[in-house]
Design an enzyme around this catalytic site. Structure first.
Site, PDB file in Angstrom:
ATOM      1  N   SER A 126       0.836  -1.201   0.000  1.00 54.35           N
ATOM      2  CA  SER A 126       0.000   0.000   0.000  1.00 54.35           C
ATOM      3  C   SER A 126       0.865   1.244   0.000  1.00 54.35           C
ATOM      4  O   SER A 126       1.978   1.250   0.546  1.00 54.35           O
ATOM      5  CB  SER A 126      -0.861  -0.023   1.272  1.00 54.35           C
ATOM      6  OG  SER A 126      -1.442   1.230   1.501  1.00 54.35           O
ATOM      7  N   TYR A 151      -2.024  -1.219  11.036  1.00 56.61           N
ATOM      8  CA  TYR A 151      -2.285  -1.712   9.674  1.00 56.61           C
ATOM      9  C   TYR A 151      -1.128  -1.333   8.746  1.00 56.61           C
ATOM     10  O   TYR A 151      -0.571  -2.175   8.035  1.00 56.61           O
ATOM     11  CB  TYR A 151      -3.605  -1.132   9.134  1.00 56.61           C
ATOM     12  CG  TYR A 151      -3.704  -1.236   7.638  1.00 56.61           C
ATOM     13  CD1 TYR A 151      -4.004  -2.450   7.032  1.00 56.61           C
ATOM     14  CD2 TYR A 151      -3.430  -0.129   6.812  1.00 56.61           C
ATOM     15  CE1 TYR A 151      -4.044  -2.559   5.655  1.00 56.61           C
ATOM     16  CE2 TYR A 151      -3.466  -0.239   5.442  1.00 56.61           C
ATOM     17  CZ  TYR A 151      -3.772  -1.448   4.866  1.00 56.61           C
ATOM     18  OH  TYR A 151      -3.792  -1.550   3.498  1.00 56.61           O
ATOM     19  N   LYS A 155       2.035  -3.667   6.610  1.00 58.98           N
ATOM     20  CA  LYS A 155       2.448  -3.634   5.194  1.00 58.98           C
ATOM     21  C   LYS A 155       3.961  -3.425   5.103  1.00 58.98           C
ATOM     22  O   LYS A 155       4.634  -4.038   4.276  1.00 58.98           O
ATOM     23  CB  LYS A 155       1.687  -2.548   4.434  1.00 58.98           C
ATOM     24  CG  LYS A 155       0.188  -2.828   4.304  1.00 58.98           C
ATOM     25  CD  LYS A 155      -0.073  -4.080   3.480  1.00 58.98           C
ATOM     26  CE  LYS A 155      -1.518  -4.509   3.466  1.00 58.98           C
ATOM     27  NZ  LYS A 155      -1.736  -5.849   2.916  1.00 58.98           N
TER      28      LYS A 155
HETATM   29  N1  UFG Z   1     -12.899  11.011   3.365  1.00 64.00           N
HETATM   30  C1  UFG Z   1     -13.908  11.883   3.707  1.00 64.00           C
HETATM   31  N2  UFG Z   1     -15.064  11.363   4.212  1.00 64.00           N
HETATM   32  C2  UFG Z   1     -15.267  10.035   4.385  1.00 64.00           C
HETATM   33  C3  UFG Z   1     -14.213   9.149   4.048  1.00 64.00           C
HETATM   34  C4  UFG Z   1     -13.041   9.678   3.540  1.00 64.00           C
HETATM   35  O1  UFG Z   1     -13.769  13.100   3.565  1.00 64.00           O
HETATM   36  O2  UFG Z   1     -16.330   9.633   4.863  1.00 64.00           O
HETATM   37  C5  UFG Z   1     -11.661  11.555   2.810  1.00 64.00           C
HETATM   38  C6  UFG Z   1     -10.441  11.246   3.662  1.00 64.00           C
HETATM   39  O3  UFG Z   1     -10.254  12.233   4.634  1.00 64.00           O
HETATM   40  C7  UFG Z   1      -9.332  11.216   2.616  1.00 64.00           C
HETATM   41  C8  UFG Z   1     -10.051  10.716   1.350  1.00 64.00           C
HETATM   42  O4  UFG Z   1     -11.428  10.918   1.571  1.00 64.00           O
HETATM   43  O5  UFG Z   1      -8.901  12.508   2.371  1.00 64.00           O
HETATM   44  C9  UFG Z   1      -9.796   9.252   1.079  1.00 64.00           C
HETATM   45  O6  UFG Z   1     -10.105   8.511   2.239  1.00 64.00           O
HETATM   46  P1  UFG Z   1     -10.195   6.920   2.231  1.00 64.00           P
HETATM   47  O7  UFG Z   1     -10.525   6.493   3.619  1.00 64.00           O
HETATM   48  O8  UFG Z   1     -11.085   6.462   1.132  1.00 64.00           O
HETATM   49  O9  UFG Z   1      -8.722   6.481   1.823  1.00 64.00           O
HETATM   50  P2  UFG Z   1      -7.331   6.774   2.562  1.00 64.00           P
HETATM   51  O10 UFG Z   1      -6.469   7.422   1.541  1.00 64.00           O
HETATM   52  O11 UFG Z   1      -7.486   7.448   3.843  1.00 64.00           O
HETATM   53  O12 UFG Z   1      -6.890   5.291   2.917  1.00 64.00           O
HETATM   54  C10 UFG Z   1      -6.474   4.439   1.914  1.00 64.00           C
HETATM   55  C11 UFG Z   1      -6.781   2.991   2.273  1.00 64.00           C
HETATM   56  C12 UFG Z   1      -5.974   2.533   3.455  1.00 64.00           C
HETATM   57  C13 UFG Z   1      -4.531   2.868   3.263  1.00 64.00           C
HETATM   58  C14 UFG Z   1      -4.365   4.316   2.920  1.00 64.00           C
HETATM   59  C15 UFG Z   1      -2.948   4.639   2.584  1.00 64.00           C
HETATM   60  O13 UFG Z   1      -8.144   2.836   2.600  1.00 64.00           O
HETATM   61  O14 UFG Z   1      -6.091   1.154   3.556  1.00 64.00           O
HETATM   62  O15 UFG Z   1      -5.127   4.633   1.760  1.00 64.00           O
HETATM   63  O16 UFG Z   1      -2.742   5.990   2.506  1.00 64.00           O
HETATM   64  F1  UFG Z   1      -3.836   2.632   4.393  1.00 64.00           F
END
Ligand code: UFG
Length: 337
Positions: A126, A151, A155
């Protein structure tokens, strides 16, 4: 005919990869403990490819069962290892579960493969290993930062275990694929993401809100130093990710690798803010999304998008789908649920 083991093959990225493998002519055997998946996914795979993969329902934490599996299937050409837990927040509350599910099981599988004359292994890594990288876009050379969560740490540890294993055994070949943000679903809408309970990730939360399952999307923060104040990510169609696995596998099987442990970013290289993702949903669905800006979420990096040059040049792979393509497929899938 080459047979490939796909652990976690009924999960989100796993199931799309199974279909891509079948399309490329591989036979597939899946191990899945159904902890975050359903046997209905097998119906979806069958509907798309016309072929039912073999399926073994057990938990890789069961070392004896894992050993028995590898005795029974002694003709595997390669292993693609997706089986793992993936909820960042849950891992903070229950780190031992994450170390057991993501690290112990990896070791059990590797111990069995290491007994063979030759092993070909693809690891689900990841972009989380980079943390908040100093430079954008992020190349594979960017330093690995201290993990933000158990988590993320699993990785990093997984990659380290594989690197050491490959160094000790020149017949053990590994490609670690560092995914950015996988979204979307197969174009047939027969398989897709199936979040259990309230989705933690942005796109399933958006599509559920669009479908009326959730009332409102919370956008976590709008005063980040980005183009519109919301966080920036690299959203990549899950089918593009699945196809990259097939290409990486062929690289191993055809002995085209330069070193027996290699790492590649899987992203589009295109940065998208949360508000741009919402706009994409509104374009493809013709709906207004109900959302509000709320406080920042703990642990979010500001920005993460891939430098894809290495995967483009070395694997000959490039993501084909745009954000709108991926969002359209996610919305089509949501409407079947
Ligand atoms: N976000 C919102 N509202 C929500 C959910 C997410 O505004 O309800 C925003 C988050 O703040 C972030 C973006 O949308 O800015 C993406 O969020 P995600 O949770 O979809 O994805 P992340 O980038 O936070 O996480 C992903 C994977 C993880 C991994 C991570 C690595 O889900 O498994 O990338 O950076 F660890």
């Amino acid at each position: 005919m080459s047979k490939i083991l796909v652990t976690g093959g009924l999960g989100y990225i796993g199931s799309h990869t199974v279909v891509a493998l079948q399309e490329a002519g591989f036979k597939v055997v899946i191990i899945d403990n159904l902890s975050n998946a359903s046997t209905k996914v097998l119906d979806g795979i069958l509907a798309i490819s016309g072929e039912l993969p073999e399926f073994e329902n057990f938990d890789l934490r069961n070392k004896l069962k894992t050993q028995e599996f590898f005795k029974k299937y002694d003709d595997l050409s390669g292993v693609i290892h997706f089986a793992a837990s993936k909820a960042v927040g849950e891992s903070v509350g229950n780190p031992l579960l994450y170390y057991e599910n993501n690290v112990s099981t990896l070791i059990y599988v590797l111990q069995e493969l290491n007994k063979k004359d030759n092993a070909n292994f693809i690891f689900s890594s990841s972009c989380t290993v980079y943390g908040q990288a100093d430079k954008m876009p992020i190349t594979e050379e960017a330093p690995i930062k201290a993990a933000e969560s158990p988590y993320g740490n699993t990785k990093q540890i997984g990659e380290a275990i594989l690197k050491d294993t490959c160094k000790a055994n020149q017949n053990f070949n590994t490609i670690a694929l560092r995914y950015f943000n996988p979204i979307g679903a197969h174009k047939s809408a027969q398989i897709g993401e199936l979040p259990i309970g309230v989705p933690q990730n942005l796109v399933p939360y958006i599509t559920q809100t669009g479908a009326g399952v959730r009332e409102q999307l919370s956008v976590f923060g709008d005063n980040y130093p980005t183009k519109d104040g919301t966080c920036v990510r690299d959203y990549i169609h899950v089918v593009d990710i699945a196809k990259a696995h097939v290409i990486a596998l062929k690289r191993l099987l055809n002995k085209k690798y330069k070193e027996n442990f290699e790492v590649f970013n899987l992203g589009t290289g295109t940065p998208s803010s949360v508000l741009e993702v919402i706009q994409s949903f509104e374009r493809v669905s013709n709906k207004k999304l109900n959302y509000k800006i709320v406080d920042k979420r703990d642990g979010d990096v500001i920005s993460a998008y891939a430098d894809t040059n290495k995967a483009n040049a070395v694997l000959g792979w490039k993501a084909k789908s745009t954000l709108d393509d991926a969002m359209e497929s996610a919305w089509k899938w949501q409407q079947t649920l």
